[in-house]
Design a protein around this motif. Structure first.
Motif, PDB file in Angstrom:
ATOM      1  N   ARG A  75       0.639  -1.469   0.196  1.00 61.79           N
ATOM      2  CA  ARG A  75       0.177  -0.101  -0.162  1.00 61.79           C
ATOM      3  C   ARG A  75       0.910   0.981  -0.034  1.00 61.79           C
ATOM      4  O   ARG A  75       1.703   1.122   0.747  1.00 61.79           O
ATOM      5  N   THR A 129      -9.217  -8.081  -5.251  1.00 64.17           N
ATOM      6  CA  THR A 129      -9.931  -7.656  -3.431  1.00 64.17           C
ATOM      7  C   THR A 129     -10.787  -8.453  -2.609  1.00 64.17           C
ATOM      8  O   THR A 129     -11.725  -9.101  -3.800  1.00 64.17           O
ATOM      9  N   ILE A 130     -10.250  -9.052  -1.308  1.00 63.70           N
ATOM     10  CA  ILE A 130     -11.213 -10.645  -1.091  1.00 63.70           C
ATOM     11  C   ILE A 130     -12.333  -9.921  -1.057  1.00 63.70           C
ATOM     12  O   ILE A 130     -13.773 -10.475  -1.050  1.00 63.70           O
ATOM     13  N   ASP A 131     -12.460  -8.583  -0.845  1.00 66.27           N
ATOM     14  CA  ASP A 131     -13.798  -7.832   0.176  1.00 66.27           C
ATOM     15  C   ASP A 131     -14.991  -7.262  -0.903  1.00 66.27           C
ATOM     16  O   ASP A 131     -15.784  -7.709  -0.580  1.00 66.27           O
ATOM     17  N   MET A 173     -12.665 -10.634   7.899  1.00 67.87           N
ATOM     18  CA  MET A 173     -12.715  -9.452   6.622  1.00 67.87           C
ATOM     19  C   MET A 173     -14.031  -8.702   5.728  1.00 67.87           C
ATOM     20  O   MET A 173     -14.587  -9.537   5.663  1.00 67.87           O
ATOM     21  N   GLY A 174     -14.032  -7.274   5.711  1.00 73.19           N
ATOM     22  CA  GLY A 174     -14.536  -6.610   5.067  1.00 73.19           C
ATOM     23  C   GLY A 174     -14.720  -5.017   5.929  1.00 73.19           C
ATOM     24  O   GLY A 174     -15.524  -4.843   7.018  1.00 73.19           O
ATOM     25  N   ARG A 175     -13.544  -4.224   5.947  1.00 72.79           N
ATOM     26  CA  ARG A 175     -13.792  -3.194   6.950  1.00 72.79           C
ATOM     27  C   ARG A 175     -15.324  -1.858   6.522  1.00 72.79           C
ATOM     28  O   ARG A 175     -15.036  -1.336   6.874  1.00 72.79           O
ATOM     29  N   GLU A 226     -15.875  -6.981   9.909  1.00 70.62           N
ATOM     30  CA  GLU A 226     -15.027  -6.203  10.650  1.00 70.62           C
ATOM     31  C   GLU A 226     -15.022  -4.717  10.634  1.00 70.62           C
ATOM     32  O   GLU A 226     -15.392  -3.739  11.889  1.00 70.62           O
ATOM     33  N   HIS A 256      -6.210 -12.938   8.769  1.00 69.91           N
ATOM     34  CA  HIS A 256      -5.811 -12.808   7.250  1.00 69.91           C
ATOM     35  C   HIS A 256      -5.423 -14.609   6.509  1.00 69.91           C
ATOM     36  O   HIS A 256      -5.155 -14.494   5.469  1.00 69.91           O
TER      37      HIS A 256
END
Ligand code: F6P
Length: 326
Positions: A75, A129-131, A173-175, A226, A256
């Protein structure tokens, strides 16, 4: 339209399973069209530092089944500054690279859009992306693998939850988005699914839980994204325990493990198709777009739309999940 002779490829932001399959498809499709390919290491960071290496067909042998990204990722804060982007542009020019394929998510495409605007540089994006939070594709690369990882973990947790009559709060996950939570929650028959797209009212939630337990439920799984407004699995578990002290609760943060592992067949095929289409699109003069698949059709969505247009979770499925868990 000037012919593209040499392209760069990078992966940026959080890694996701299937990125390697996408890199393989890009490299081999480009070589098929007599276009040279340079792998850029560590995303935009490597573009600024000039970490470029020519890739050949054999460079991508034996990677389709591997998780992570062979090009590494980062990043990049420096790419958010003009100075960093100018340095990256100079490096691309020095290497005579005339087009770029960027695999990543929101941050990657935001950077790509600004870079093109400043330097008039053709870039095509691939959703990695996994999101699954990008508009313009039904699924992002890595999403399916992440869900399957969550399902495998939750099935195991279900065994122990059931044996001990416990209520588990499992954070996935998933902000900013609840796609992983919703889909995996349905697949594991979760009692509740908490996502950022809806407000969690703690008193209402505990009332429903109490109701379930009165009806002889003795164990259960609550899948918490999350980014849910309750503050994550630990926060909600604490609030529930305060209201229902008799309940035996536990928390698991999957973290992760959702980002790694061998990609599913679905992700491999998706990544291969998108990689192939991205190169063809770039050579045909497309730019500033993300390649996606909607209803089995290849689509091209401008970066700005892919990032800013909101892709909502399916609220009907959320409702269905609750009915099926009663
Ligand atoms: O964007 C993908 C993602 O996995 C999010 O779901 C998560 O919030 C974030 O990345 C974690 O990022 P990092 O690995 O940098 O901590």
């Amino acid at each position: 339209m000037p012919r593209i002779n040499r392209i760069g490829i990078l992966t940026s932001g959080g890694d996701s399973s299937g990125m390697n399959a996408a890199i393989r498809a890009v490299v081999r499709t480009a070589i098929f069209h007599n276009v040279e390919v340079f792998g850029i290491c560590r995303g935009y960071e490597g573009m600024i530092d000039g970490q470029f290496e020519q890739m050949y067909s054999h460079s991508v042998s034996n990677i389709i089944q591997r998780g992570g990204t062979m090009l590494k990722t980062a990043r990049s804060k420096r790419f958010m500054e003009r100075e960093g982007r100018d340095q990256a542009y100079t490096n691309l020019k020095n290497f005579e690279i005339d087009g770029l394929i960027a695999i990543g998510g929101n941050g990657t495409f935001t950077g790509a859009g600004i870079f093109d605007e400043e330097n008039d540089f053709p870039i095509i994006g691939l959703p990695g992306t996994i999101d699954n939070d990008l508009y313009g594709t039904d699924a992002t690369i890595g999403y399916d693998t992440a869900i399957n990882t969550v399902v495998e973990a939750c099935d195991k947790i279900r065994d122990t939850a059931n044996s001990h009559d416990r209520l588990f709060f499992i954070e996935v996950m998933g902000r900013d988005a609840g796609f992983i939570a919703l889909r995996s929650g349905i697949a594991v028959g979760a009692e509740f699914i908490l996502v950022p797209e809806t407000t969690t009212y703690i008193d209402n939630f505990t009332r429903l839980l109490r109701h379930d337990w009165r009806r002889n439920k003795t164990s259960g799984l609550v899948i918490v994204a999350e980014g849910d407004d309750c503050g994550g699995a630990y926060a909600i578990a604490k609030q529930v325990k305060e209201r229902l002290p008799e309940m035996d609760t536990r928390v698991t943060i999957l973290g992760h493990i959702q980002r790694g592992g061998s990609p599913t067949a679905y992700d491999r095929v998706l990544a291969s198709t998108l990689g192939y289409e991205a190169v063809n699109a770039l050579l045909e003069g497309q730019r500033g777009v993300m390649v996606g698949i909607i209803d089995n059709k290849v689509t091209f969505t401008p970066f700005e739309k892919a990032i800013k247009h909101h892709k909502d979770v399916n609220h009907q499925m959320l409702e269905m999940s609750r009915i099926l868990a009663l």
